[in-house]
Structures are given as C-alpha cells and as structure tokens.
Motif scaffolding. Structure first.
Motif, PDB file in Angstrom:
ATOM      1  N   MET A   6       0.838  -1.189   0.000  1.00  0.00           N
ATOM      2  CA  MET A   6       0.000   0.000   0.000  1.00  0.00           C
ATOM      3  C   MET A   6       0.876   1.242   0.000  1.00  0.00           C
ATOM      4  N   LYS A   7       0.842   1.977  -1.075  1.00  0.00           N
ATOM      5  CA  LYS A   7       1.632   3.195  -1.163  1.00  0.00           C
ATOM      6  C   LYS A   7       0.695   4.343  -1.474  1.00  0.00           C
ATOM      7  N   ASP A   8       0.987   5.495  -0.879  1.00  0.00           N
ATOM      8  CA  ASP A   8       0.039   6.598  -1.028  1.00  0.00           C
ATOM      9  C   ASP A   8       0.699   7.900  -0.602  1.00  0.00           C
ATOM     10  N   ARG A   9      -0.081   8.925  -0.605  1.00  0.00           N
ATOM     11  CA  ARG A   9       0.335  10.223  -0.068  1.00  0.00           C
ATOM     12  C   ARG A   9      -0.647  10.612   1.021  1.00  0.00           C
ATOM     13  N   GLY A  26       2.226  17.936   2.102  1.00  0.00           N
ATOM     14  CA  GLY A  26       2.135  16.554   1.677  1.00  0.00           C
ATOM     15  C   GLY A  26       3.293  15.704   2.149  1.00  0.00           C
ATOM     16  N   ALA A  27       3.055  14.386   2.133  1.00  0.00           N
ATOM     17  CA  ALA A  27       4.082  13.414   2.475  1.00  0.00           C
ATOM     18  C   ALA A  27       3.789  12.112   1.744  1.00  0.00           C
ATOM     19  N   TYR A  28       4.846  11.439   1.349  1.00  0.00           N
ATOM     20  CA  TYR A  28       4.724  10.118   0.762  1.00  0.00           C
ATOM     21  C   TYR A  28       4.669   9.111   1.902  1.00  0.00           C
ATOM     22  N   ILE A  29       3.819   8.105   1.811  1.00  0.00           N
ATOM     23  CA  ILE A  29       3.739   7.074   2.835  1.00  0.00           C
ATOM     24  C   ILE A  29       3.768   5.704   2.189  1.00  0.00           C
ATOM     25  N   SER A  30       4.490   4.795   2.825  1.00  0.00           N
ATOM     26  CA  SER A  30       4.518   3.403   2.418  1.00  0.00           C
ATOM     27  C   SER A  30       4.293   2.578   3.678  1.00  0.00           C
ATOM     28  N   ARG A  31       3.336   1.657   3.597  1.00  0.00           N
ATOM     29  CA  ARG A  31       2.948   0.867   4.771  1.00  0.00           C
ATOM     30  C   ARG A  31       3.384  -0.584   4.619  1.00  0.00           C
ATOM     31  N   PRO A  32       3.748  -1.217   5.733  1.00  0.00           N
ATOM     32  CA  PRO A  32       4.104  -2.633   5.672  1.00  0.00           C
ATOM     33  C   PRO A  32       2.858  -3.502   5.516  1.00  0.00           C
ATOM     34  N   LYS A  33       3.070  -4.755   5.168  1.00  0.00           N
ATOM     35  CA  LYS A  33       1.953  -5.684   5.027  1.00  0.00           C
ATOM     36  C   LYS A  33       1.320  -6.007   6.376  1.00  0.00           C
ATOM     37  N   THR A  34       2.126  -5.986   7.444  1.00  0.00           N
ATOM     38  CA  THR A  34       1.639  -6.352   8.765  1.00  0.00           C
ATOM     39  C   THR A  34       1.630  -5.130   9.680  1.00  0.00           C
ATOM     40  N   LEU A  35       0.479  -4.872  10.258  1.00  0.00           N
ATOM     41  CA  LEU A  35       0.319  -3.791  11.231  1.00  0.00           C
ATOM     42  C   LEU A  35      -0.226  -4.400  12.518  1.00  0.00           C
ATOM     43  N   PRO A  36       0.017  -3.808  13.659  1.00  0.00           N
ATOM     44  CA  PRO A  36       0.674  -2.520  13.882  1.00  0.00           C
ATOM     45  C   PRO A  36       2.187  -2.596  13.711  1.00  0.00           C
ATOM     46  N   ALA A  37       2.789  -1.411  13.550  1.00  0.00           N
ATOM     47  CA  ALA A  37       4.220  -1.315  13.289  1.00  0.00           C
ATOM     48  C   ALA A  37       4.764   0.013  13.800  1.00  0.00           C
ATOM     49  N   PRO A  38       6.072   0.064  14.066  1.00  0.00           N
ATOM     50  CA  PRO A  38       6.711   1.358  14.336  1.00  0.00           C
ATOM     51  C   PRO A  38       6.848   2.131  13.039  1.00  0.00           C
ATOM     52  N   VAL A  69       7.298   7.400   6.195  1.00  0.00           N
ATOM     53  CA  VAL A  69       6.676   8.641   5.736  1.00  0.00           C
ATOM     54  C   VAL A  69       7.766   9.647   5.395  1.00  0.00           C
ATOM     55  N   ALA A  70       7.690  10.194   4.173  1.00  0.00           N
ATOM     56  CA  ALA A  70       8.650  11.210   3.717  1.00  0.00           C
ATOM     57  C   ALA A  70       7.918  12.529   3.503  1.00  0.00           C
ATOM     58  N   PRO A  71       8.041  13.478   4.442  1.00  0.00           N
ATOM     59  CA  PRO A  71       7.365  14.768   4.277  1.00  0.00           C
ATOM     60  C   PRO A  71       8.083  15.667   3.277  1.00  0.00           C
ATOM     61  N   ASP A  72       7.336  16.560   2.677  1.00  0.00           N
ATOM     62  CA  ASP A  72       7.861  17.548   1.738  1.00  0.00           C
ATOM     63  C   ASP A  72       8.451  18.705   2.545  1.00  0.00           C
TER      64      ASP A  72
END
Length: 161
Positions: free
Chosen positions: A1-4, A15-27, A57-60
């Motif tokens: 799952m990749k998104d902004r 804005g920020a780019y976000i990429s989430r792992p397959k398993t949550l919860p996570a740090p 998360v990569a913020p602008d």
C-alpha cells in the motif's frame, strides 16, 4: 500500500509520501530528503523500509518554498535548483515541521506510537535539529549538511584544536 498523506502542522498543511508494511501494527520512520525533494530515491527508501516492517513517511520539507519538489541527482540543473532551495530553507520552521510530522505519524492507524527520524544531507541536519530541540524516539543521520556548524553553535559540543 503506497500513497500520499497530508500532515497538518502548526504552520499549515503539507504533503508526504507514505509506504505501509503488510503487517500492522508497526513502528514508523520519518524519512527526510536531501536537496532533491521527495524524489524516486526517497520513495524507494520508504518502500524498502515498509518491506522491512515499518510505516515510512517522507514529508515535503520544501512545501513553503515550492511544494512537490522531485529532482534528479543526475541532472546539473536539478542540482542547482536543489541547492538554491537549500540555501533559502528555514531550518527553524523545518524542525517544527519534522516534529509535527513525527507527532502526526505516531497517531496514524496501525502505528504503535514509536517514531524514528532518518535523514540524508539536509534531512540529516533536520533530523539532528529535531532530535536536539524536540526529542524523538530514535534518530539516524546520513551525511548531515551543516551539522557541525549547528553542533558548535547550539550545544558547544565541538571544540576546535
């Protein structure tokens, strides 16, 4: 799952780019870019961190100057553009933005509340300034630009022989 996502800070939204792992919860890891903005390399770093089990998360960081900067490190004009942004960048406001990003990320659904900040060059400096001024759970600096100057000025830790 990749998104902004949008970060609501004390000074405005960005804005920020976000990429989430397959398993949550996570740090989570807040990834701070170089002078090239949230470009393909930074997005790839986020994706790799997500593959390792982190919310990334990569913020602008340049949102006040020029939202959406996405420059190539192989282009001389892009280098010059990035260096101009770097020279004009408000580091005090930037540290607040990073702390606001870390706070927002810690509250994301699926985040366990622990947030590291990792930065490259300008992002490394901002990682350092944010950790010293506001505190973070963990901080990783890669070739932080101007860090020595801020160490000497802010904390007196560097002594010249």
């Amino acid at each position: 799952m990749k998104d902004r996502i949008t970060i609501e800070s004390r000074d405005g939204a960005f804005g920020a780019y976000i990429s989430r792992p397959k398993t949550l919860p996570a740090p989570a890891v807040v990834v701070l870019h170089e002078v090239f903005g949230v470009n393909a390399d930074i997005r790839k770093t986020c994706d790799e961190l997500a593959d390792q089990g982190f919310i990334a998360v990569a913020p602008d960081l340049f949102w006040r100057q020029e939202p959406g900067v996405d420059l190539s490190f192989t282009s001389e004009p892009d280098w010059q553009h990035g260096l101009r942004l770097y020279q004009a960048y408000d580091r005090d406001a930037g540290a607040r933005d990073v702390k606001d990003t870390a706070n927002a990320v810690s509250k994301l659904p699926g985040c366990i509340g622990k947030v590291a900040v990792l930065g490259y060059c300008l992002g490394g400096l901002m990682t350092f300034l944010t950790a010293v001024r506001y505190g973070v759970d963990a901080a990783v600096v890669y070739h932080g630009g101007d860090t020595e100057k801020y160490l000497a000025r802010s904390t007196g830790l560097i002594r010249r022989c």
